[in-house]
Scaffold this motif. Structure first.
Motif, PDB file in Angstrom:
ATOM      1  N   LEU A  91      18.351  -8.252  10.885  1.00  0.00           N
ATOM      2  CA  LEU A  91      17.751  -6.918  10.868  1.00  0.00           C
ATOM      3  C   LEU A  91      18.763  -5.948  10.282  1.00  0.00           C
ATOM      4  CD1 LEU A  91      15.445  -4.973  11.704  1.00  0.00           C
ATOM      5  CD2 LEU A  91      16.632  -4.694  13.883  1.00  0.00           C
ATOM      6  N   CYS A  92      18.413  -5.318   9.181  1.00  0.00           N
ATOM      7  CA  CYS A  92      19.289  -4.328   8.556  1.00  0.00           C
ATOM      8  C   CYS A  92      18.719  -2.937   8.773  1.00  0.00           C
ATOM      9  CB  CYS A  92      19.462  -4.618   7.065  1.00  0.00           C
ATOM     10  SG  CYS A  92      20.362  -6.159   6.753  1.00  0.00           S
ATOM     11  N   SER A  93      19.592  -1.946   8.725  1.00  0.00           N
ATOM     12  CA  SER A  93      19.158  -0.571   8.954  1.00  0.00           C
ATOM     13  C   SER A  93      18.206  -0.134   7.843  1.00  0.00           C
ATOM     14  CB  SER A  93      20.367   0.363   9.004  1.00  0.00           C
ATOM     15  OG  SER A  93      20.994   0.424   7.740  1.00  0.00           O
ATOM     16  N   SER A  94      17.568   0.981   8.059  1.00  0.00           N
ATOM     17  CA  SER A  94      16.575   1.453   7.093  1.00  0.00           C
ATOM     18  C   SER A  94      17.205   1.898   5.781  1.00  0.00           C
ATOM     19  CB  SER A  94      15.760   2.606   7.691  1.00  0.00           C
ATOM     20  OG  SER A  94      16.622   3.653   8.093  1.00  0.00           O
ATOM     21  N   SER A  95      18.509   2.192   5.775  1.00  0.00           N
ATOM     22  CA  SER A  95      19.148   2.660   4.545  1.00  0.00           C
ATOM     23  C   SER A  95      19.793   1.498   3.804  1.00  0.00           C
ATOM     24  CB  SER A  95      20.204   3.722   4.855  1.00  0.00           C
ATOM     25  OG  SER A  95      21.315   3.155   5.498  1.00  0.00           O
ATOM     26  N   ASP A  96      19.739   1.545   2.476  1.00  0.00           N
ATOM     27  CA  ASP A  96      20.461   0.593   1.646  1.00  0.00           C
ATOM     28  C   ASP A  96      21.488   1.373   0.829  1.00  0.00           C
ATOM     29  OD1 ASP A  96      19.035   1.788  -0.493  1.00  0.00           O
ATOM     30  OD2 ASP A  96      17.404   0.340  -0.275  1.00  0.00           O
ATOM     31  N   LEU A  97      22.197   0.693  -0.073  1.00  0.00           N
ATOM     32  CA  LEU A  97      23.232   1.386  -0.840  1.00  0.00           C
ATOM     33  C   LEU A  97      22.625   2.461  -1.730  1.00  0.00           C
ATOM     34  CD1 LEU A  97      26.257   1.554  -1.469  1.00  0.00           C
ATOM     35  CD2 LEU A  97      25.890  -0.082  -3.319  1.00  0.00           C
ATOM     36  N   HIS A  98      21.423   2.235  -2.223  1.00  0.00           N
ATOM     37  CA  HIS A  98      20.758   3.249  -3.046  1.00  0.00           C
ATOM     38  C   HIS A  98      20.616   4.555  -2.271  1.00  0.00           C
ATOM     39  CE1 HIS A  98      17.209   5.427  -4.635  1.00  0.00           C
ATOM     40  NE2 HIS A  98      17.736   5.096  -5.800  1.00  0.00           N
ATOM     41  N   ASP A  99      20.204   4.465  -1.014  1.00  0.00           N
ATOM     42  CA  ASP A  99      20.061   5.671  -0.190  1.00  0.00           C
ATOM     43  C   ASP A  99      21.393   6.376  -0.007  1.00  0.00           C
ATOM     44  OD1 ASP A  99      17.327   5.172   0.233  1.00  0.00           O
ATOM     45  OD2 ASP A  99      17.768   3.831   1.900  1.00  0.00           O
ATOM     46  N   ARG A 100      22.468   5.608   0.046  1.00  0.00           N
ATOM     47  CA  ARG A 100      23.786   6.182   0.326  1.00  0.00           C
ATOM     48  C   ARG A 100      24.452   6.800  -0.894  1.00  0.00           C
ATOM     49  NH1 ARG A 100      26.661   2.648   5.098  1.00  0.00           N
ATOM     50  NH2 ARG A 100      24.782   2.288   6.330  1.00  0.00           N
ATOM     51  N   VAL A 101      24.048   6.382  -2.097  1.00  0.00           N
ATOM     52  CA  VAL A 101      24.714   6.892  -3.297  1.00  0.00           C
ATOM     53  C   VAL A 101      23.833   7.823  -4.124  1.00  0.00           C
ATOM     54  CG1 VAL A 101      26.144   4.826  -3.458  1.00  0.00           C
ATOM     55  CG2 VAL A 101      24.054   4.959  -4.817  1.00  0.00           C
ATOM     56  N   ARG A 133      21.163 -12.842  -9.495  1.00  0.00           N
ATOM     57  CA  ARG A 133      20.389 -12.380 -10.659  1.00  0.00           C
ATOM     58  C   ARG A 133      19.646 -11.052 -10.478  1.00  0.00           C
ATOM     59  NH1 ARG A 133      17.133 -16.878 -13.858  1.00  0.00           N
ATOM     60  NH2 ARG A 133      15.838 -16.909 -11.989  1.00  0.00           N
ATOM     61  N   ASP A 134      19.818 -10.382  -9.355  1.00  0.00           N
ATOM     62  CA  ASP A 134      19.190  -9.058  -9.222  1.00  0.00           C
ATOM     63  C   ASP A 134      20.019  -8.160  -8.311  1.00  0.00           C
ATOM     64  OD1 ASP A 134      17.352  -7.060  -9.750  1.00  0.00           O
ATOM     65  OD2 ASP A 134      15.939  -7.702  -8.193  1.00  0.00           O
ATOM     66  N   ILE A 135      21.333  -8.115  -8.570  1.00  0.00           N
ATOM     67  CA  ILE A 135      22.208  -7.245  -7.772  1.00  0.00           C
ATOM     68  C   ILE A 135      22.004  -5.803  -8.209  1.00  0.00           C
ATOM     69  CG2 ILE A 135      24.613  -6.634  -7.312  1.00  0.00           C
ATOM     70  CD1 ILE A 135      25.271  -9.619  -7.476  1.00  0.00           C
ATOM     71  N   LYS A 136      21.673  -4.960  -7.262  1.00  0.00           N
ATOM     72  CA  LYS A 136      21.451  -3.532  -7.480  1.00  0.00           C
ATOM     73  C   LYS A 136      21.553  -2.844  -6.120  1.00  0.00           C
ATOM     74  CE  LYS A 136      16.415  -4.204  -7.205  1.00  0.00           C
ATOM     75  NZ  LYS A 136      15.118  -4.011  -7.906  1.00  0.00           N
ATOM     76  N   PRO A 137      21.733  -1.524  -6.081  1.00  0.00           N
ATOM     77  CA  PRO A 137      21.907  -0.841  -4.794  1.00  0.00           C
ATOM     78  C   PRO A 137      20.780  -1.087  -3.800  1.00  0.00           C
ATOM     79  CG  PRO A 137      22.569   0.604  -6.577  1.00  0.00           C
ATOM     80  CD  PRO A 137      21.971  -0.610  -7.222  1.00  0.00           C
ATOM     81  N   ASP A 138      19.553  -1.229  -4.280  1.00  0.00           N
ATOM     82  CA  ASP A 138      18.411  -1.452  -3.381  1.00  0.00           C
ATOM     83  C   ASP A 138      18.508  -2.779  -2.632  1.00  0.00           C
ATOM     84  OD1 ASP A 138      17.869  -0.261  -6.072  1.00  0.00           O
ATOM     85  OD2 ASP A 138      16.077   0.500  -5.071  1.00  0.00           O
ATOM     86  N   ASN A 139      19.236  -3.746  -3.180  1.00  0.00           N
ATOM     87  CA  ASN A 139      19.369  -5.060  -2.543  1.00  0.00           C
ATOM     88  C   ASN A 139      20.688  -5.213  -1.786  1.00  0.00           C
ATOM     89  OD1 ASN A 139      16.877  -5.889  -3.461  1.00  0.00           O
ATOM     90  ND2 ASN A 139      17.681  -6.834  -5.316  1.00  0.00           N
ATOM     91  N   ILE A 140      21.429  -4.115  -1.663  1.00  0.00           N
ATOM     92  CA  ILE A 140      22.682  -4.115  -0.903  1.00  0.00           C
ATOM     93  C   ILE A 140      22.403  -3.360   0.393  1.00  0.00           C
ATOM     94  CG2 ILE A 140      25.091  -3.394  -0.892  1.00  0.00           C
ATOM     95  CD1 ILE A 140      24.959  -3.642  -4.013  1.00  0.00           C
ATOM     96  N   LEU A 141      22.319  -4.107   1.486  1.00  0.00           N
ATOM     97  CA  LEU A 141      21.829  -3.582   2.756  1.00  0.00           C
ATOM     98  C   LEU A 141      22.975  -3.423   3.755  1.00  0.00           C
ATOM     99  CD1 LEU A 141      18.827  -6.084   2.940  1.00  0.00           C
ATOM    100  CD2 LEU A 141      18.842  -3.820   1.850  1.00  0.00           C
ATOM    101  N   PHE A 142      22.676  -2.848   4.902  1.00  0.00           N
ATOM    102  CA  PHE A 142      23.673  -2.667   5.959  1.00  0.00           C
ATOM    103  C   PHE A 142      23.058  -3.064   7.293  1.00  0.00           C
ATOM    104  CE2 PHE A 142      24.800   0.118   2.512  1.00  0.00           C
ATOM    105  CZ  PHE A 142      26.162  -0.107   2.364  1.00  0.00           C
TER     106      PHE A 142
END
Length: 276
Positions: A91-101, A133-142
């Motif tokens: 279970l990851c929080s609702s925010s991903d790296l995209h939300d943080r940057v 093959r699809d690294i991007k801020p939306d796929n980097i979770l916390f």
């Protein structure tokens, strides 16, 4: 929903929805621990693109191979019924790296900490023969403890050492030029994508952009890497050196994930964090 899943987990609120299914919160009956369960509709998958079907149905297999790792989403259980595939994951929080940057530039020490965690995950994937093959801020979770987790392996592929991949997959700003060129490519496409993520963290915008997908792809293929002074005036020489090595159009000269982790920028930025 399968009886086995309902026996082991109490599924509750929906967390998100995608092309092929739904992600919901769930709680383990025996431990009370919270997880997420990702359901994938096999009928929708089989009716769509065969590549989508192949990638999505191999995601559980790939995550099993990669688990456990502190910076990769762990798969805890897989269930299946006639219509759906269910995958119980961290279970990851609702925010991903995209939300943080999205609304701020990330200071170098913080960017170094995040990039180290991401590249540890990428290096682990590559050691086991997996390209994301699809690294991007939306796929980097916390996760709940604010640890970075690389997620969404729906486009991932398993490759043997020395083998190449084909197929145009990825996201416009982050996809490597050799993918767009339509030929063979290797796991270093992930290093390129991670380099774009680092550039975005340090500057607030992507290195290659345009007003449409076609213009973005053209800019990526040109690969003309620049560091505008208004955005990079306060960024260290070491950070720019690492970006050049990650965003090299010449794949033979592009760093591997392991080489990225050995770059001195991580120590320099870490010292800055310790003394700042």
């Amino acid at each position: 929903m399968t009886e086995l899943l309902k026996r082991d987990y109490v599924v509750s609120s929906e967390l998100g929805r995608g092309r092929f299914g739904v992600v919901s919160r769930c709680v383990a009956v025996d431990s009370g621990e919270s997880f997420a369960v990702k359901s994938m509709d096999k009928r929708v998958i089989s009716a769509g693109d065969s590549l989508d079907a192949q990638c999505l149905l191999t995601e559980p297999k790939i995550l099993h191979l990669l688990s456990p790792h502190p910076h990769i989403t762990t798969v805890h259980a897989v269930y299946e019924d006639e219509n759906d595939l269910y995958m119980v994951i961290d279970l990851c929080s609702s925010s991903d790296l995209h939300d943080r940057v999205v609304s701020r530039v990330v200071p170098e020490p913080e960017a170094a900490s995040l990039m180290r965690q991401l590249m540890q995950a990428v290096a682990h994937c590559h050691r086991l023969g997996v390209a994301h093959r699809d690294i991007k801020p939306d796929n980097i979770l916390f996760d709940e403890e604010n640890q970075l987790k690389l997620g969404d392996f729906g486009s991932a592929e398993m490759i043997r050492e020395g083998e190449q991949m084909t197929g145009v997959v990825g996201t416009p700003y982050y996809v490597a030029p050799e993918v767009l060129a339509g030929g063979d490519y290797n796991e270093k496409v992930d290093v390129w994508s991670a380099g774009v993520v680092l550039y975005v963290m340090l500057s607030g915008f992507p290195p290659f952009y345009g007003d449409s997908a076609v213009e973005i792809f053209e800019a990526v293929l040109r690969g003309n890497l620049r560091f505008p002074s208004r955005a990079f005036q306060g960024v260290s020489t070491a950070a720019k050196d690492l970006l050049r090595r990650m965003l090299s159009r010449d794949v033979s000269r592009r760093f591997s994930a392991e080489q990225v982790l050995r770059h001195p920028w991580f120590n320099i930025a870490g010292e800055s964090m310790a003394t700042g």
